[in-house]
Design an enzyme around this catalytic site. Structure first.
Site, PDB file in Angstrom:
ATOM      1  N   LYS A 100       0.782  -1.111  -0.005  1.00  0.00           N
ATOM      2  CA  LYS A 100       0.037   0.094  -0.029  1.00  0.00           C
ATOM      3  C   LYS A 100       0.907   1.266  -0.005  1.00  0.00           C
ATOM      4  O   LYS A 100       1.815   1.433   0.841  1.00  0.00           O
ATOM      5  CB  LYS A 100      -0.811   0.029   1.345  1.00  0.00           C
ATOM      6  CG  LYS A 100      -2.208  -0.412   1.199  1.00  0.00           C
ATOM      7  CD  LYS A 100      -2.898  -0.486   2.411  1.00  0.00           C
ATOM      8  CE  LYS A 100      -4.412   0.253   2.536  1.00  0.00           C
ATOM      9  NZ  LYS A 100      -4.939  -0.074   3.694  1.00  0.00           N
TER      10      LYS A 100
HETATM   11  C1  E4P Z   1      -8.000   0.120   3.928  1.00  0.00           C
HETATM   12  O1  E4P Z   1      -7.368  -0.108   3.196  1.00  0.00           O
HETATM   13  C2  E4P Z   1      -8.046   1.461   4.773  1.00  0.00           C
HETATM   14  O2  E4P Z   1      -6.863   1.759   5.373  1.00  0.00           O
HETATM   15  C3  E4P Z   1      -9.137   1.638   5.833  1.00  0.00           C
HETATM   16  O3  E4P Z   1     -10.158   0.876   5.343  1.00  0.00           O
HETATM   17  C4  E4P Z   1      -9.319   2.841   6.653  1.00  0.00           C
HETATM   18  O4  E4P Z   1     -10.399   2.781   7.310  1.00  0.00           O
HETATM   19  P1  E4P Z   1     -10.885   4.062   8.143  1.00  0.00           P
HETATM   20  O5  E4P Z   1     -11.262   5.299   7.320  1.00  0.00           O
HETATM   21  O6  E4P Z   1     -11.913   3.629   8.944  1.00  0.00           O
HETATM   22  O7  E4P Z   1      -9.602   4.132   9.083  1.00  0.00           O
END
Ligand code: E4P
Length: 232
Positions: A100
């Site tokens: 990521k």
């Molecule tokens: C996933 O890839 C993201 O990091 C995650 O869904 C972020 O979620 P949040 O906005 O609840 O922290």
């Protein structure tokens, strides 16, 4: 939901079933969801990792033993060369690791380099269609629009997903859309209706997706009526 358009109806190139990833770094949650037979992958981020109070690499190593599918692990470096080095290390941990990379100029440069090296990337913290377009052009395998965080500031998260799907369809990008920052089952429902490739879902929301009060009432009623049957 008038803004919705169906992606898959109009694109013969992409007929795969929508995939469900778990958005967590918690091993018990991952093990439980995997046991349901519906789990296709996992996404993590530094916030989710920090909740576990364990060393980063050991969490990743545990996850890859449980789920045989894409596992997103986040790079935290800021400069292209550092991101590439970090991503290369992460990708060496297991063939299913997807790195990521936060959406930014240095991140785009890194995605381009990593793409040419065969390292798979998921461009994260995507909040606009133009960011998604640039990520796809750089060669990202996945983009993660954060729908809940947009909704939180009175934006329209699922409208963004619709735009990204349309852009990718217009130009035949193979980049897959991960609907992220999911806050409730309706986000997942809308993602499926739009034909998003993937929704990454916190465990409590995955559980909610299984539930309906009429199902519970129905099960109880069938049990009670079964008890009324004459016994042999
Ligand atoms: C996933 O890839 C993201 O990091 C995650 O869904 C972020 O979620 P949040 O906005 O609840 O922290």
């Amino acid at each position: 939901m008038p803004h919705m358009r169906c992606y898959r109806e109009r694109s013969n190139a992409r007929l795969e079933v929508m995939r469900i990833f778990l958005d967590t770094a918690n091993i018990e949650e991952i093990r439980e969801a995997a046991s349901w037979g519906i789990l296709d992958g996992v996404t993590t981020n530094p916030t989710l990792m920090a909740k576990e109070k364990r060393e980063y690499d050991s969490i990743v190593k545990d996850i890859v033993t449980i789920v045989d599918g894409p596992i997103s692990a986040e790079a935290i470096c800021n400069k292209c060369d550092d991101i590439v080095a970090e991503a290369t290390q992460l990708s060496k941990m297991h063939e299913n690791i997807i790195v990521k990379i936060p959406m930014c100029i240095e991140g785009l440069k890194a995605v381009r380099k990593l793409s040419s090296q065969g390292v798979k990337t998921n461009v994260t913290l995507v909040f606009s269609g133009t960011q998604a377009l640039l990520a796809a052009k750089a060669g990202a395998n996945y983009v993660s629009p954060f729908v809940g965080r947009l909704d939180d500031i009175s934006g329209h998260g699922m409208k963004l997903v619709e735009q990204i799907i349309q852009i990718f369809r217009n130009y035949g990008f193979k980049t897959q859309v991960i609907v992220a920052s999911v806050r409730h089952p309706i986000h997942v429902l809308e993602a499926a209706l739009m034909g998003a490739d993937i929704a990454t879902v916190p465990f409590d929301i995955l559980k909610k997706m299984t539930q309906h009060s009429l199902t519970d009432i129905g099960i109880e009623r069938f049990k009670a009526d079964y008890e009324k049957l004459p016994k042999k």
